[in-house]
Design a protein around this motif. Structure first.
Motif, short mmCIF file in Angstrom:
data_model
loop_
_atom_site.label_atom_id
_atom_site.label_comp_id
_atom_site.label_asym_id
_atom_site.label_seq_id
_atom_site.Cartn_x
_atom_site.Cartn_y
_atom_site.Cartn_z
N THR A 46 30.38 -16.56 -32.16
CA THR A 46 30.63 -15.36 -31.37
C THR A 46 30.48 -15.65 -29.88
O THR A 46 31.28 -15.18 -29.06
CB THR A 46 29.67 -14.22 -31.78
OG1 THR A 46 29.84 -13.95 -33.17
CG2 THR A 46 29.97 -12.96 -30.99
N ILE A 47 29.49 -16.43 -29.53
CA ILE A 47 29.29 -16.80 -28.11
C ILE A 47 30.45 -17.67 -27.63
O ILE A 47 30.98 -17.47 -26.53
CB ILE A 47 27.95 -17.52 -27.93
CG1 ILE A 47 26.79 -16.56 -28.23
CG2 ILE A 47 27.82 -18.09 -26.52
CD1 ILE A 47 25.43 -17.23 -28.25
N THR A 48 30.86 -18.62 -28.46
CA THR A 48 31.91 -19.56 -28.05
C THR A 48 33.27 -18.87 -27.93
O THR A 48 34.01 -19.11 -26.97
CB THR A 48 32.00 -20.72 -29.06
OG1 THR A 48 30.72 -21.35 -29.17
CG2 THR A 48 33.04 -21.75 -28.60
N PHE A 49 33.59 -18.00 -28.90
CA PHE A 49 34.91 -17.37 -28.94
C PHE A 49 34.83 -15.87 -28.64
O PHE A 49 35.60 -15.09 -29.19
CB PHE A 49 35.56 -17.60 -30.30
CG PHE A 49 35.83 -19.05 -30.60
CD1 PHE A 49 36.92 -19.69 -30.05
CD2 PHE A 49 34.97 -19.77 -31.42
CE1 PHE A 49 37.16 -21.03 -30.31
CE2 PHE A 49 35.20 -21.10 -31.69
CZ PHE A 49 36.30 -21.74 -31.13
N ARG A 50 33.90 -15.50 -27.76
CA ARG A 50 33.73 -14.09 -27.42
C ARG A 50 34.97 -13.51 -26.75
O ARG A 50 35.23 -12.30 -26.84
CB ARG A 50 32.51 -13.90 -26.51
CG ARG A 50 32.59 -14.67 -25.20
CD ARG A 50 31.28 -14.63 -24.46
NE ARG A 50 31.33 -15.36 -23.20
CZ ARG A 50 31.19 -16.68 -23.10
NH1 ARG A 50 31.00 -17.40 -24.20
NH2 ARG A 50 31.24 -17.28 -21.93
N ARG A 90 38.02 -14.54 -27.52
CA ARG A 90 39.09 -14.64 -28.51
C ARG A 90 38.58 -14.11 -29.85
O ARG A 90 38.39 -14.87 -30.81
CB ARG A 90 39.55 -16.09 -28.67
CG ARG A 90 40.16 -16.70 -27.42
CD ARG A 90 41.46 -16.03 -27.09
NE ARG A 90 42.02 -16.52 -25.82
CZ ARG A 90 42.97 -15.91 -25.16
NH1 ARG A 90 43.45 -14.76 -25.62
NH2 ARG A 90 43.44 -16.40 -24.04
N PRO A 91 38.35 -12.80 -29.95
CA PRO A 91 37.76 -12.26 -31.19
C PRO A 91 38.66 -12.40 -32.42
O PRO A 91 38.16 -12.41 -33.53
CB PRO A 91 37.51 -10.78 -30.85
CG PRO A 91 38.37 -10.50 -29.66
CD PRO A 91 38.49 -11.77 -28.91
N PHE A 92 39.99 -12.50 -32.21
CA PHE A 92 40.86 -12.71 -33.36
C PHE A 92 40.61 -14.09 -33.97
O PHE A 92 40.54 -14.24 -35.20
CB PHE A 92 42.33 -12.59 -32.94
CG PHE A 92 43.30 -12.67 -34.08
CD1 PHE A 92 43.62 -11.55 -34.82
CD2 PHE A 92 43.91 -13.87 -34.42
CE1 PHE A 92 44.51 -11.62 -35.88
CE2 PHE A 92 44.80 -13.96 -35.47
CZ PHE A 92 45.10 -12.83 -36.21
N VAL A 93 40.47 -15.09 -33.12
CA VAL A 93 40.14 -16.45 -33.59
C VAL A 93 38.79 -16.43 -34.30
O VAL A 93 38.61 -17.06 -35.35
CB VAL A 93 40.13 -17.44 -32.42
CG1 VAL A 93 39.74 -18.84 -32.89
CG2 VAL A 93 41.49 -17.48 -31.73
N LEU A 94 37.84 -15.71 -33.73
CA LEU A 94 36.51 -15.59 -34.33
C LEU A 94 36.59 -14.95 -35.72
O LEU A 94 35.94 -15.42 -36.66
CB LEU A 94 35.62 -14.76 -33.41
CG LEU A 94 34.23 -14.38 -33.94
CD1 LEU A 94 33.39 -15.62 -34.19
CD2 LEU A 94 33.53 -13.44 -32.97
N THR A 95 37.39 -13.91 -35.85
CA THR A 95 37.54 -13.22 -37.14
C THR A 95 38.10 -14.16 -38.20
O THR A 95 37.59 -14.23 -39.33
CB THR A 95 38.46 -12.00 -36.98
OG1 THR A 95 37.93 -11.13 -35.99
CG2 THR A 95 38.58 -11.25 -38.30
N VAL A 96 39.15 -14.90 -37.85
CA VAL A 96 39.76 -15.83 -38.81
C VAL A 96 38.77 -16.94 -39.18
O VAL A 96 38.68 -17.32 -40.36
CB VAL A 96 41.06 -16.44 -38.22
CG1 VAL A 96 41.64 -17.48 -39.16
CG2 VAL A 96 42.09 -15.33 -37.97
N ALA A 97 38.02 -17.44 -38.21
CA ALA A 97 37.04 -18.48 -38.49
C ALA A 97 35.97 -17.99 -39.47
O ALA A 97 35.59 -18.71 -40.41
CB ALA A 97 36.39 -18.95 -37.19
#
Length: 444
Positions: free
Chosen positions: A315-319, A321-328
């Motif tokens: 979450t900190i790294t891809f804050r 890019r939340p769509f990328v975070l969701t897929v991850a």
């Protein structure tokens, strides 16, 4: 010179072509699924442990609904691991809407594809608009920026990935209830991208009440409303709506506080893993071989690994890019959950076309494809040799499931590293100098 009237005609004809393509793909996918479902192969597919787990078995759902109809509590034994709301939903939809189990599973699979089509269409359009001013970026990376072609291709590729992905296809044909769960997960994705906090929070509450693990997706959902939709109010309303819906669902499941017997069979089964039936996950073999006095320690370790261990760092790294975070996070849930099946992988693979601008930065594509292909072919073979021919043992099958999990880990890390590298190049360019000398960025 192109007039406004001719532009409208071109746009309408283009839209008509897209509608025809989508309709054709939906009809073809439905036909292929129905042909297999009415054939002798359906029962063979449905009985495979890669498709049917204790949490996704349609046979257990049928037995549970039958016991409910006879006023027998299906949670007294260790048979049923679906919530009362899910059971009533399946029964109502099958009885009053579809009338046929084949049509029901096909309809939910097609519904998942349509929802993801519109969700990724909105996402691709916004993502392209974000990078529309190419002059702001270094020249050497402009060819990787999303363009109009990206916006047109992504939703169609996602639709095809859902409809003709063999993992999703087999899950639908084998009556895996994860396919219905994926429908609500795609509704969550659509609501998140469409800035609809009610749809997204309701869908996430339904998924969390059934599978428990999706509860961690509330963090990327809130982040999406804050970072993308720029609305702290909607983020707060999303959190409150999610808690409210989850409370109402729990009240319904417990008959408004009168009966909590489902908790042990549903959430207790997910968290403590009492059923060690082999599957393509990592839990069953480990806890079969382990001494009982270590079980509690490693249950905590495995479940933390499947839920909150990666949540805060990612979450900190891809804050931004939340769509990328969701897929991850969806990838990690599918890998490390206690009872995974092929439908879990099929669902997350459908999002890969949204990262087509990263493919030139990915390094493990060939290795991952080969491992997934080999493990998918070897798993049923080694299962047959172990269970039916008695010429192999559990180590053979677990070796395949371990390689299957490693391939997924390689895939998600490859995509995340590629995205990190791409964003670094967008900001600093590829021509990097340290102390006046040319150097190269390498993520290992």
């Amino acid at each position: 010179m192109i007039t406004k009237k001719s532009q409208k005609l071109l746009k309408s004809s283009h839209s008509l072509i897209i509608v025809c393509k989508v309709s054709f793909l939906l009809i073809l996918a439905a036909l292929l699924r129905y042909i297999i479902m009415v054939s002798k192969y359906q029962n063979i597919i449905a009985n495979h442990v890669e498709i049917s787990t204790p949490l996704s078995s349609w046979k257990r759902v049928l037995e549970g609904t039958f016991l409910f109809s006879k006023n027998i509590n299906p949670y007294e034994g260790d048979l049923l691991h679906e919530t009362p709301l899910a059971l009533h939903f399946y029964k109502t939809v099958l009885q009053f809407v579809f009338k046929n189990v084949n049509v029901m599973f096909i309809a939910f699979d097609l519904g998942t594809s349509v929802l993801l089509y519109f969700a990724t269409k909105k996402y691709a359009k916004k993502f392209r608009e974000e990078h529309a001013e190419i002059e702001k970026f270094p020249k050497e990376v402009r060819d990787t920026l999303p363009n109009q072609d990206y916006e047109n291709k992504v939703p169609l590729y996602v639709l095809m990935s859902v409809l003709f992905n063999p993992f999703s296809f087999l899950g639908c044909v084998g009556y895996s209830t994860v396919g219905i769960h994926n429908f609500f997960m795609s509704m969550f994705i659509f609501g998140m991208v469409d800035s609809n906090f009610l749809i997204s929070s309701l869908a996430l509450a339904i998924c969390s009440s059934v599978s428990l693990y999706p509860v961690i997706l509330i963090l990327p959902l809130i982040t999406y409303f804050v970072k993308v939709h720029k609305s702290y109010l909607q983020a707060l309303l999303t959190l409150l709506s999610f808690i409210t819906f989850l409370t109402l669902i729990t009240c319904y499941n417990s008959n408004f506080g009168k009966d909590f017997s489902f908790v042990r069979n549903v959430y207790g089964c997910i968290l403590t893993v009492p059923d060690l039936q082999p599957n393509i996950g990592l839990f069953w073999y480990f806890f079969t071989e382990m001494f009982d006095h270590f079980r509690e320690l490693f249950i905590y370790s495995f479940q933390i690994n499947a839920t909150i261990l990666y949540l805060i760092p990612l979450t900190i790294t891809f804050r931004n890019r939340p769509f990328v975070l969701t897929v991850a996070l969806l990838f990690l849930i599918g890998i490390f959950k206690s009872y995974p099946c092929l439908s879990d992988l099929g669902f997350v693979l459908s999002f890969l076309p949204t990262f087509m601008y990263l493919f030139s930065y990915c390094q493990q594509g060939f290795v991952i494809s080969v491992i997934l292909l080999m493990t998918s072919c070897l798993a049923p073979v080694l299962w047959h040799l172990w269970i039916y021919s008695a010429s192999a043992n559990a180590n053979f099958y677990f070796g395949v499931t371990l390689a299957y999990a490693i391939a997924q880990i390689f895939l998600v890390t490859d995509v995340l590293f590629a995205h990190t590298k791409w964003e670094f190049y967008l900001k600093h360019g590829k021509d990097i100098k340290i102390d006046g000398e040319d150097t190269k960025l390498s993520l290992e």
